[in-house]
Scaffold this motif. Structure first.
Motif, mmCIF file in Angstrom:
data_model
loop_
_atom_site.group_PDB
_atom_site.id
_atom_site.type_symbol
_atom_site.label_atom_id
_atom_site.label_comp_id
_atom_site.label_asym_id
_atom_site.label_seq_id
_atom_site.Cartn_x
_atom_site.Cartn_y
_atom_site.Cartn_z
ATOM 1 N N MET A 83 0.943 -1.414 0.088
ATOM 2 C CA MET A 83 0.194 0.249 0.081
ATOM 3 C C MET A 83 0.825 1.261 0.001
ATOM 4 N N PHE A 84 1.914 0.992 0.905
ATOM 5 C CA PHE A 84 2.917 2.547 0.838
ATOM 6 C C PHE A 84 3.307 2.699 -0.756
ATOM 7 N N PHE A 85 3.798 1.608 -1.247
ATOM 8 C CA PHE A 85 4.512 1.602 -2.637
ATOM 9 C C PHE A 85 2.977 2.154 -3.662
ATOM 10 N N GLN A 86 1.958 1.587 -3.658
ATOM 11 C CA GLN A 86 0.827 2.146 -4.405
ATOM 12 C C GLN A 86 0.453 3.707 -4.185
ATOM 13 N N ARG A 87 0.566 4.004 -3.019
ATOM 14 C CA ARG A 87 0.289 5.493 -2.736
ATOM 15 C C ARG A 87 1.161 6.239 -3.325
ATOM 16 N N CYS A 88 2.578 5.907 -3.212
ATOM 17 C CA CYS A 88 3.679 6.614 -3.619
ATOM 18 C C CYS A 88 3.420 6.920 -5.249
ATOM 19 N N LEU A 89 3.078 5.758 -5.876
ATOM 20 C CA LEU A 89 3.069 5.792 -7.383
ATOM 21 C C LEU A 89 1.910 6.557 -7.633
ATOM 22 N N ASN A 90 0.843 6.598 -6.894
ATOM 23 C CA ASN A 90 -0.457 7.599 -7.097
ATOM 24 C C ASN A 90 0.107 9.172 -7.110
ATOM 25 N N VAL A 91 0.936 9.396 -6.174
ATOM 26 C CA VAL A 91 1.152 10.765 -5.734
ATOM 27 C C VAL A 91 2.412 11.323 -6.671
ATOM 28 N N PHE A 92 2.869 10.338 -7.421
ATOM 29 C CA PHE A 92 4.138 10.604 -8.142
ATOM 30 C C PHE A 92 3.788 10.760 -9.810
ATOM 31 N N ASN A 93 2.485 10.371 -9.930
ATOM 32 C CA ASN A 93 1.976 10.347 -11.408
ATOM 33 C C ASN A 93 1.776 11.686 -11.991
ATOM 34 N N ALA A 94 2.018 12.907 -11.534
ATOM 35 C CA ALA A 94 1.734 14.191 -12.239
ATOM 36 C C ALA A 94 0.090 14.307 -12.420
ATOM 37 N N ASN A 95 -0.687 13.923 -11.346
ATOM 38 C CA ASN A 95 -2.114 13.981 -11.368
ATOM 39 C C ASN A 95 -2.674 13.353 -12.467
ATOM 40 N N GLY A 96 -2.160 12.037 -12.592
ATOM 41 C CA GLY A 96 -2.523 10.860 -13.692
ATOM 42 C C GLY A 96 -2.327 11.208 -15.098
ATOM 43 N N SER A 97 -1.368 12.155 -15.269
ATOM 44 C CA SER A 97 -0.888 12.526 -16.525
ATOM 45 C C SER A 97 -0.123 11.430 -17.003
ATOM 46 N N TYR A 114 0.350 8.172 -16.000
ATOM 47 C CA TYR A 114 -0.166 6.666 -15.724
ATOM 48 C C TYR A 114 -1.282 7.000 -14.665
ATOM 49 N N ALA A 115 -2.177 5.955 -15.165
ATOM 50 C CA ALA A 115 -3.585 6.059 -14.152
ATOM 51 C C ALA A 115 -3.219 5.772 -12.626
ATOM 52 N N ASP A 116 -4.288 6.404 -11.719
ATOM 53 C CA ASP A 116 -4.164 6.210 -10.544
ATOM 54 C C ASP A 116 -4.148 4.706 -10.080
ATOM 55 N N LEU A 117 -3.586 4.077 -9.188
ATOM 56 C CA LEU A 117 -4.030 2.662 -8.655
ATOM 57 C C LEU A 117 -4.889 2.744 -7.669
ATOM 58 N N PHE A 118 -5.682 1.577 -7.378
ATOM 59 C CA PHE A 118 -6.504 1.340 -6.381
ATOM 60 C C PHE A 118 -5.461 0.732 -5.305
ATOM 61 N N VAL A 119 -5.582 1.495 -4.075
ATOM 62 C CA VAL A 119 -4.598 1.038 -3.069
ATOM 63 C C VAL A 119 -5.330 0.022 -2.321
ATOM 64 N N ASP A 120 -4.703 -1.341 -2.572
ATOM 65 C CA ASP A 120 -5.464 -2.254 -2.082
ATOM 66 C C ASP A 120 -4.428 -3.470 -1.204
ATOM 67 N N GLY A 121 -3.038 -3.062 -1.468
ATOM 68 C CA GLY A 121 -2.085 -3.562 -1.059
ATOM 69 C C GLY A 121 -1.770 -5.099 -1.706
ATOM 70 N N ARG A 122 -2.188 -5.005 -2.940
ATOM 71 C CA ARG A 122 -2.113 -6.448 -3.832
ATOM 72 C C ARG A 122 -1.297 -5.937 -5.086
ATOM 73 N N ILE A 123 -0.147 -6.419 -5.055
ATOM 74 C CA ILE A 123 0.584 -6.051 -6.570
ATOM 75 C C ILE A 123 0.105 -6.801 -7.608
ATOM 76 N N GLY A 124 -0.204 -6.272 -8.762
ATOM 77 C CA GLY A 124 -0.569 -6.996 -9.884
ATOM 78 C C GLY A 124 -0.098 -6.149 -11.119
ATOM 79 N N PRO A 125 -0.699 -6.524 -12.166
ATOM 80 C CA PRO A 125 -0.267 -5.922 -13.590
ATOM 81 C C PRO A 125 -0.258 -4.332 -13.600
ATOM 82 N N ALA A 126 -1.371 -3.642 -12.924
ATOM 83 C CA ALA A 126 -1.631 -2.314 -12.860
ATOM 84 C C ALA A 126 -0.364 -1.697 -12.279
#
Length: 182
Positions: free
Chosen positions: A96-110, A112-124
């Motif tokens: 979840m830390f990782f997904q949260r970081c990826l979300n805030v580092f994505n330039a407001n979604g420009s 790559y798309a925001d991730l659903f922060v579920d603590g599960r690593i998958g293709p997205a």
């Protein structure tokens, strides 16, 4: 760094047998709690937990099940960070830390798309990591590792504030687990 090296590094950090009275995990060997050992079929005294079983548990529970191997395949250092943190606080939290970081580092979604922060690593999540590293490069990797470590350190402090008995561990956790340089 391959997966066996990750396991060896984690075991070296965790040391041998420990049974600290303030540790909610109870007796551990190589960082494996008695509860986790029992879930994996071990019924003996924790002092005698075989190294091979500890290695098997690390591979299964802290690398393959949370799919940190997929992150490791993209970037070994980030993969290691997730495994090491997962060993200490359960695999879902660093995911979840990782997904949260990826979300805030994505330039407001420009980028790559925001991730659903579920603590599960998958293709997205893996695709977002690839896009992030392609965009930000080596500097982005360093920032990701610092952000993950910042969240990890903050969690240790919050835990000790909520459960004062955990103050016995927070200094050592930050000293040995929270890296300041990427």
């Amino acid at each position: 760094m391959n997966l066996d090296t990750i396991i060896d590094r984690v075991i070296a950090t965790e040391a041998g047998y420990v049974d600290h009275p303030a540790d909610s995990g109870g007796p551990t060997r190589f960082g494996i709690t008695q509860a986790v050992a029992r879930l994996n079929g071990y019924q003996g005294d924790m002092r005698d937990l075989p190294m091979e079983l500890a290695q098997h548990i690390y591979r299964k529970r802290y690398i393959l099940e949370p799919r940190f191997d997929l992150v490791h395949a993209v970037d070994a250092d980030i993969g290691y960070e997730l495994v090491d943190t997962g060993v200490n606080m359960g695999p879902a939290r660093p995911a979840m830390f990782f997904q949260r970081c990826l979300n805030v580092f994505n330039a407001n979604g420009s980028r790559y798309a925001d991730l659903f922060v579920d603590g599960r690593i998958g293709p997205a999540t893996v695709a977002a990591l690839r896009a992030y590293l392609q965009w930000r490069g080596a500097g982005g990797k360093a920032v990701m590792l610092r952000a993950l470590n910042s969240l990890q350190g903050s969690f240790y402090i919050e835990l000790a504030e909520a459960r004062p008995k955990d103050e016995a561990f927070v200094y050592g956790q930050i000293l040995h687990r929270v890296q300041v340089d990427a």
